[in-house]
Design an enzyme around this catalytic site. Structure first.
Site, PDB file in Angstrom:
ATOM      1  N   CYS A   1     -43.455   9.438  32.625  1.00 21.91           N
ATOM      2  CA  CYS A   1     -44.201  10.616  33.037  1.00 21.91           C
ATOM      3  C   CYS A   1     -43.640  11.845  32.325  1.00 21.91           C
ATOM      4  O   CYS A   1     -42.434  12.049  32.278  1.00 21.91           O
ATOM      5  CB  CYS A   1     -44.174  10.885  34.534  1.00 21.91           C
TER       6      CYS A   1
ATOM      7  N   LYS B   1     -41.740   5.309  27.064  1.00 23.79           N
ATOM      8  CA  LYS B   1     -40.566   5.503  26.209  1.00 23.79           C
ATOM      9  C   LYS B   1     -39.290   5.664  27.016  1.00 23.79           C
ATOM     10  O   LYS B   1     -38.244   5.149  26.674  1.00 23.79           O
ATOM     11  CB  LYS B   1     -40.811   6.749  25.351  1.00 23.79           C
TER      12      LYS B   1
END
Ligand code: G6P
Length: 586
Positions: A2, A581
């Site tokens: 997020c 990521k």
């Protein structure tokens, strides 16, 4: 995991500034996006949608303040209702993290009006409930309510809050990253620097249990528990805007693979003093553990071989999520070495926090300098790879390996020799990576792209690279790939080999070649990656001979292969499905 971003300034384009910044954070999550602006009459308007933010063209009304979010779903499916921001009454919020005890509060608040299945909306509900009890609502009351509510949250959070009737934006963190960027007359808060890097490189890092209030150029840091004001040092970050952009490249992944022409040399550009300090931390320990996740964990496994061979030191390697089982061995004589690109991975952070409490000494290698892990460490070695945006880690992995290889030499008192080997490795890698080499690998990718399974074998430090190769290929091309220690083949995996099954063979040593021959005898299609061609190879991808640092060079053609397998299958290698990521939840 997020991305969140806020701006408060004098210009009236806050909505589009936030949208643009969020696009640069999309690698943190791309399930849905949303932006809330404070319109010029003071009302808060929310726009949100399911899908990737990169293609969004949206016109916002005039606003000087906005907050936004790009989501990697945790609580609640990928729906518009679950997309952030969440608005309850006058309170609008975006959140990165996990509110573990949100169900308890959902029941307590007993609001039938909750729209989503998220934990975040409950925070908004809690804030709104405590705000309406106040006689008046000014900045002071909002800050008080945020402190009260955050005291109830178990878990990790980075939140941005806007309240109707009170100008400015509030942010608070515990466990999830938040960085403030100082513009001339405007201020930014983001979960990572690329969101505002084109505007400013002067930053302040929020620490755990800190809060900040921004309004245009005004910034007020405070302690989230006591409310006491906190002073922060301005830090200039060295990342350049171009480094965080893909420019002419079709994808970040291939750009970052080519960045390795420079990044390996940069990783070892450390003065001896710092390396010796890190080596000393290991030498004074009685027992050492690498903790890491994903690709960084495979790097640590390769480093286990480096240390064993170079300095004769045994370092245990444990995936951070498994380390609790071994914590009873952690004490003040233990060294914990964290390897992390982002420096924010929740599983690693938690082990470090707990290890530190037990007195362990922490050494950290991170790419994001001043990340939570870097700041928690007793000694920090930055790997200096520059921003890595593609979800699949490439240049960070080779930089981590180069630095750990050098550290093993520092540990054995031979830094200069280690540097000599690595410099020539960096030079030969610089020669290796060029468009002709890429095209050669693309042709190999074309030959195997239709196969549903692929196997990879390697020995010694190329064994973890076989595991890492499997991660790279799986995550971007969705082809089933599995890596094995070459000698383990005949203990089961060989049963999976059929006529034409592609197998990557990392290395050309005699024993590995024998294993490749065993595969070929069962019909496998052998792609060898080694300094010398071997008869058993159906295809050969040459890599330089790197004198012990072979793992660093060998993984590069696999990265290129993974990239082209993804592209040939029509996939976006930068944003593989279901991944993010930076994994800031456990
Ligand atoms: C995620 C990423 C991987 C990365 C892992 C650890 O799973 O997709 O590429 O290796 O997290 O991240 P870190 O930032 O700690 O290296």
């Amino acid at each position: 995991m997020c991305g969140i971003f806020a701006v408060s300034g004098q210009e009236k384009n806050a909505g589009s500034v936030v949208l643009r910044g969020l696009k640069k954070l999309e690698y943190r999550g791309y399930d849905s996006w949303g932006v809330a602006i404070r319109n010029l009459s003071g009302g808060i308007e929310v726009d949100k949608e399911v899908g990737k933010i990169s293609s969004v063209q949206h016109k916002f009304g005039s606003a000087k303040e906005a907050i936004g979010h790009t989501r990697w779903a945790t609580h609640g499916g990928v729906t518009k209702k679950n997309a952030h921001p969440h608005k309850v009454g006058g309170v609008t919020i975006v959140h990165n993290g996990i509110f573990e005890n949100y169900q308890v509060w959902k029941k307590k608040l007993n609001k039938n009006s909750f729209q989503s299945e998220t934990d975040t909306e409950i925070i908004a509900g809690m804030l709104e409930t405590s705000l309406v009890k106040k006689k008046e609502i000014t900045k002071k009351e909002v800050a008080e309510c945020i402190r009260e509510v955050c005291a109830e949250i178990q878990g990790r959070f980075g939140i941005l809050v806007m309240v109707e009737g009170v100008s400015g934006i509030f942010a608070a963190r515990r466990g999830s990253p938040l960085i403030l960027g100082r513009g001339k007359k405007e201020t930014y808060i983001a979960s990572d620097i690329p969101a505002f890097l084109e505007k400013t490189n002067t930053v302040n890092y929020l620490d755990d249990d800190e809060m900040v209030y921004i309004q245009e150029g005004k910034v007020e840091f405070s302690n989230l528990k006591t409310g006491a004001l906190v002073k922060k040092r301005d830090i200039k970050v060295s990342w350049k805007t171009e480094e965080a952009e893909k420019g002419e490249w079709p994808h970040f992944m291939i750009k970052e693979i080519f960045d390795q022409k420079d990044t390996i040399a940069r990783a070892i550009n450390h003065d001896d003093k710092l390396l010796n300090k890190a080596a000393k931390l290991l030498q004074s320990a009685n027992g050492a553990y690498f903790v890491a996740c994903g690709t960084a964990h495979k790097v640590a496994m390769a480093a286990e071989y480096f240390f064993t061979e170079i300095s004769g030191r045994k370092i245990n390697v444990v995936p951070a999520s498994e380390m609790t089982s071994f914590e009873k061995f952690v004490n003040k004589k233990t060294a914990i070495i964290a390897v992390s690109q982002s420096g924010e991975t929740a599983d690693v952070l938690e082990i470090l926090e707990r290890g530190k409490k037990r007195g362990a000494k922490i050494l950290a290698l991170t790419n994001v300098e001043s990340s939570s892990i870097a700041r928690l460490a007793h000694v920090h070695l930055p790997i200096k790879a520059g921003p890595e945006k593609a979800v699949a880690s490439t240049k960070a992995a080779t930089s981590q390996m180069a630095l750990l290889f050098l550290l093993a030499f520092a540990d054995s008192g031979q830094i200069n020799f280690g540097r000599f080997i690595l410099r020539s490795t960096a030079e030969s890698i610089n020669d290796l990576i060029n468009p002709r080499y890429e095209e050669r690998i693309r042709r190999v990718a074309k030959k195997i792209v239709k196969h549903p399974n692929l196997f990879i074998i390697g020995r010694k430090s190329l064994y973890p690279m076989a595991l890492e190769s499997a991660i790279k290929i799986q995550e971007v091309s969705y082809i089933h790939a599995q890596g094995f220690a070459a000698g383990e083949l005949k203990h089961g995996p060989i049963a999976l080999i059929e006529k034409g099954t592609p197998c990557l063979v990392l290395g050309g040593g005699q024993e590995t070649v024998s294993n490749a021959t065993e595969l070929k005898a069962r019909g496998a299609f052998i792609i060898g990656i080694s300094p010398n061609r071997q008869d058993v190879f159906d295809e050969w991808l040459k890599v330089p001979d790197c004198n012990g640092a072979q793992a660093i060079a060998t993984i590069i053609p696999v990265q290129i292969l993974a990239y082209h397998l993804a592209v040939l299958r029509g996939l976006d290698p930068d944003m593989p499905r279901n991944l993010a990521k930076s994994v800031t939840v456990k």
